[in-house]
Design a protein around this motif. Sequence first.
Motif, short mmCIF file in Angstrom:
data_model
loop_
_atom_site.label_atom_id
_atom_site.label_comp_id
_atom_site.label_asym_id
_atom_site.label_seq_id
_atom_site.Cartn_x
_atom_site.Cartn_y
_atom_site.Cartn_z
N ARG A 184 65.06 121.32 45.77
CA ARG A 184 66.52 121.30 45.97
C ARG A 184 67.27 121.35 44.64
N VAL A 185 66.68 120.91 43.56
CA VAL A 185 67.28 120.74 42.24
C VAL A 185 68.30 119.61 42.25
N VAL A 186 69.22 119.64 43.20
CA VAL A 186 70.11 118.50 43.43
C VAL A 186 70.07 118.16 44.92
N PHE A 187 69.84 116.89 45.23
CA PHE A 187 69.80 116.40 46.60
C PHE A 187 71.20 116.02 47.08
N GLU A 188 71.39 116.10 48.37
CA GLU A 188 72.58 115.54 49.01
C GLU A 188 72.12 114.82 50.27
N LYS A 189 72.36 113.50 50.32
CA LYS A 189 71.92 112.71 51.47
C LYS A 189 72.94 111.61 51.73
N ASP A 190 73.38 111.52 52.97
CA ASP A 190 74.34 110.49 53.37
C ASP A 190 75.57 110.49 52.46
N GLY A 191 76.01 111.69 52.08
CA GLY A 191 77.23 111.81 51.28
C GLY A 191 77.06 111.49 49.81
N VAL A 192 75.81 111.31 49.36
CA VAL A 192 75.54 111.01 47.95
C VAL A 192 74.78 112.18 47.32
N ALA A 193 75.20 112.60 46.14
CA ALA A 193 74.52 113.65 45.38
C ALA A 193 73.71 113.02 44.27
N TYR A 194 72.48 113.52 44.09
CA TYR A 194 71.60 112.99 43.04
C TYR A 194 70.51 114.01 42.72
N PRO A 195 69.87 113.91 41.56
CA PRO A 195 68.86 114.90 41.18
C PRO A 195 67.66 114.89 42.11
N ASP A 196 67.13 116.07 42.34
CA ASP A 196 65.86 116.23 43.06
C ASP A 196 64.74 115.74 42.14
N THR A 197 64.01 114.73 42.58
CA THR A 197 62.87 114.22 41.83
C THR A 197 61.71 114.07 42.81
N LEU A 253 73.91 126.22 45.75
CA LEU A 253 74.17 126.70 44.39
C LEU A 253 75.41 126.01 43.81
N GLU A 254 76.44 125.89 44.61
CA GLU A 254 77.67 125.24 44.15
C GLU A 254 77.40 123.78 43.80
N LEU A 255 76.59 123.11 44.62
CA LEU A 255 76.27 121.71 44.36
C LEU A 255 75.49 121.56 43.06
N VAL A 256 74.48 122.42 42.85
CA VAL A 256 73.65 122.33 41.64
C VAL A 256 74.51 122.51 40.39
N GLU A 257 75.37 123.51 40.40
CA GLU A 257 76.17 123.77 39.20
C GLU A 257 77.18 122.66 38.96
N ALA A 258 77.91 122.26 40.00
CA ALA A 258 78.95 121.24 39.82
C ALA A 258 78.33 119.92 39.38
N TYR A 259 77.24 119.54 39.99
CA TYR A 259 76.63 118.25 39.67
C TYR A 259 76.05 118.25 38.26
N SER A 260 75.29 119.30 37.90
CA SER A 260 74.64 119.31 36.59
C SER A 260 75.66 119.40 35.46
#
Length: 932
Positions: A188-201, A331-338
């Motif tokens: 995912r590169v960036v996760f989104e779960k329960d309204g929270v964004a965080y890095p894919d690990t 893609l939008e999530l990955v760019e905005a978050y990073s």
Amino acid sequence: MSDNSFGARDTLRVSDRDLEYFRLDALQSQYDVARLPFSLKILLENLLRTEGNGSVTKEDVEKIARWDAGAEPSQEIAFSPARVLLQDFTGVPCVVDLAAMRDAMADLGGDPAKINPLVPVELVIDHSVQVDSFGLADSFRINAEREFERNQERYAFLRWGQQAFENFAAVPPDTGIVHQVNIEYLARVVFEKDGVAYPDTLVGTDSHTTMVNGLGVLGWGVGGIEAEAAMLGQPMSMLLPQVIGFKLSGALPEGATATDLVLTVTQMLRAKGVVGRFVEFFGPGVSALPIADRATIGNMSPEFGSTCAIFPIDAETLRYLEFTGRPKQQLELVEAYSRAQGLWHDESTEEPSYTDMVELDLGEVVPSIAGPKRPQDRVALTEAQERFREALLEHAPEVMTMVDEASAESFPSSDPPATNGGGDHGDSAAPAGSPAGGSGVPTTLAGQKVPVRLADGVETDLEHGRVVIAAITSCTNTSNPSVMIGAGLLAKKAVEKGLQRKPWVKTSLAPGSKVVTEYYERSGLNEYLDELGFNLVGYGCTTCIGNSGPLPEEISAAVDEGDLAVVSVLSGNRNFEGRINPDVKMNYLASPPLVVAYALAGTMDIDLVNDPIGQDRNGDDVFLRDIWPSEHEVAETVQDAVQADMFRKSYGEVFEGDERWRSLEVPTGDRFAWDPDSTYVRRPTFFEGLTPDPAPLDDIRGARVLAKLGDSVTTDHISPAGSIKRDGPAGAYLQEHAVKPKDFNSYGSRRGNHEVMMRGTFANIRLRNQLAPGTEGGVTRHLPDGAAMSIYDAAMKYAQEGVPLVVLGGKEYGSGSSRDWAAKGTTLLGVRAVIAESFERIHRSNLVGMGVLPLQFADGENAESLGLTGEEEFEILGVAEPLNAGEAPPRDVTVRAGGTEFRARVRIDTPKEALYFRNGGILPFVLRQLNA
């Protein structure tokens, strides 16, 4: 929910959505977190988000924020990966253990339903296909059918797991290799779960999980034991690592491939010494590397010993995600978050602080191979023939007498052979241009030739150095379109000139995903590869893990008759001795185009740069340079043939499987109905007699040495892998259970049966136990009577006598793949402690996770310097008392062996590991925690 002590919780606007996230720059006023390495920023976010979960405190967050680049690792943190990745060899025992834990929980009076993955767990069935058929148009169908015949029981069990456990998904067989599926689809590169964004690990049960580091995803390989704990919500205890920066500049030159780059990086970082450290790539050269090249480097992280080998997120990351069919919203999530978190890399990015740095100008990379038995032993292609001859002397010293008269005077027969001890040929062998015979190396191999009549009537002969396996295989390179297209173009040019593979070469093509065959077909290159015998044999990790299948009977018989040192060439990441095929003594890693080239040449005893690789239809010499595709040809073909729609098509129904998968008879229910007659899946004994509280530990007294081993003993030497010998303990067990040798399958396929696996532990055909000198394989001597027997039989005899066991090792004990059975088998054999000069990271952790004590000789000491023969009785004193009292383990303990007494360092490295060890391992600890 996080305690949010630093006020880091904030809102991130992504397109038309508001997501919660934990801002790293909330700490900037107190700590210079902006200069932290990329990988540590991800760890920092992980702790900010999980602060207050019972394992992470405000002080733990500050440990990362205050990271001292030069400090020795001593700060413990608790990392909570977002997901867990499994392959079927290592994944089956994970699911077996989860099923057994449900039973154990019921036995303790608890709720079995508590045993359930708490994070997404994805398993890709990719390690079970074997190259039985090759060189035929229907080889793929034949191998897939054999795969299901052999593994139907395992597959039904995995399908049960998919239904019984929440958060568990399985990618069916014949779909792709786990790491390629990961970068092309699962990541995912960036996760989104329960309204929270965080890095894919993530953590994965395959050491090459690090391939996803190329996408900017932090993850690494762990033992199956640790993965199970992560599935069950246990944060992973780890020491805050040192981080080595690897600065890249320039661009790869014409003729050099991503494989050549990764072999160069592997050699450099092995020489640097990065075991247990993070490696992070940065600099202007990063933008010159496509994701496929980055992933190839990340894949090889275990080969140079680092925990991870990560690249940052940048515009190339977004391009790859879009190209592989990820939705626009992602893609939008990955760019905005990073960008918001300072995880984005471009030309204006400030250089992070690092513990140390390595630099490489990509323009200096040259065509290379690595071998004959270690990935870090890189050899420039210009020197490959000479280095092969040096290495051959180790396996066939008689070639010293087989030189021509012209070179005989250049080295007297009394000179020692220049074998270099199997060491780093790339560093210490003779420089390029030195006379081949000048250091005691023969200039010709005019040795014994064994005549062979092949099944198709072709008559030929075999001799030392013949390439008998040429395999385009493994995740390392089959995910990389440039090297795969390069192999296809080289095949096309070769066929057009009338070249063919040599008849004794077993050729195979095992891509990492169906996308590869899609672009081969679109480019038309599959026809030329088929013409050379590189027909599709399966989608899976084949030759690289020992699933190369048997050599043709007549080839195998000739190798045995002449005791020939024959060769495999593969585009993989592992070439340890005894791993690829039992008939093959020397194994070389090479790029896919070079794999094809060596199939055409048929021998390692050739200078591919200057000697002709064959003759065309007119009898004129053809050189490698005549058929090597240019960088422009490769790029043009990739652009035309590799299209985004292929990824969407291939992964559209990735979890569905074919008719064979869908028609499996699958048991139902929350608890698995174990079949007492099964030879594939059995309820393990790890939890038998488990009590609500752990029994007190005892010091180790009256112990005997089960095996005394040398340096660089890998988990491939320890763990059961590859084919099962008819006359070994595991083979005897299977025959006692009415399994015929032809149906033995491999150790990997039987990892769900502890009876088979413990019998195969320390049974590798290349294992040399110094307690039984002159032997190879799982042989030891029972003491004090000295009777020679299998390691398994000796262990069972010691168990009947109530004698605890120890293993003595050298440097880098347990290097290689992250094999949980290397630790599980060790404990089932009754081994209480392993004393070695140094440990590879994953295996040391796994030993602790199974309740085996890892001890390290004091610096400068080893078994030889202390005069230990392995025949002594051992006592290990001082470990039990503090652990029983709930205290940290001592740093050093006293070991008595016969009349010798010495100090050894306790390698229980963190307080959490001490808890695991006190409980007899990770899984008993988790069970007791959940039950309480």
